[in-house]
Design an enzyme around this catalytic site. Sequence first.
Site, short mmCIF file in Angstrom:
data_model
loop_
_atom_site.label_atom_id
_atom_site.label_comp_id
_atom_site.label_asym_id
_atom_site.label_seq_id
_atom_site.Cartn_x
_atom_site.Cartn_y
_atom_site.Cartn_z
CB CYS A 1 -0.99 -0.01 1.16
SG CYS A 1 -0.29 0.18 2.80
CB CYS B 1 0.68 0.90 -4.10
SG CYS B 1 0.84 -0.43 -5.27
CB CYS C 1 3.04 -1.94 -7.43
SG CYS C 1 3.51 -3.61 -6.99
#
Length: 134
Positions: free
Chosen positions: A10, A84, A88
């Site tokens: 996150c 996120c 990522c």
Amino acid sequence: MPVPEVLFVCVHNAGRSQMAAALLHHHARGRVGVRSAGSTPAEEVNPAVVDAMAELGIDVSRRFPTKLDAETVEASDVVVTMGCGDACPVFPGKRYLDWELDDPAGKTLDEIRPIRDDIDARVRKLLTELVPAG
């Protein structure tokens, strides 16, 4: 048989991903490797999240938010993102799951409990997929 590796990601690694990692670690009992990270880690785990997890007998008070890096993603079999965004990194051959969950930042303990319980249900389901019973 190798142990599957799961990474929870996150933004701040101070709430959702910390709860998910702690819950999976608790339920898996060594049958799954568990990590968590954040694209922009906070200074500490959200104190209300610490309290919410303590209600389940799980201590996350000594955990620290960790910066997401490509090596951690690459070492994982399953990457679970929780808001996120595009931070990522994506590697071929990895299983990616995106869990839409409210961010516990700024929420009260009463508001965090349903988020924690939702994560717990999702973690338990994921565990049955990774480590079939029997």
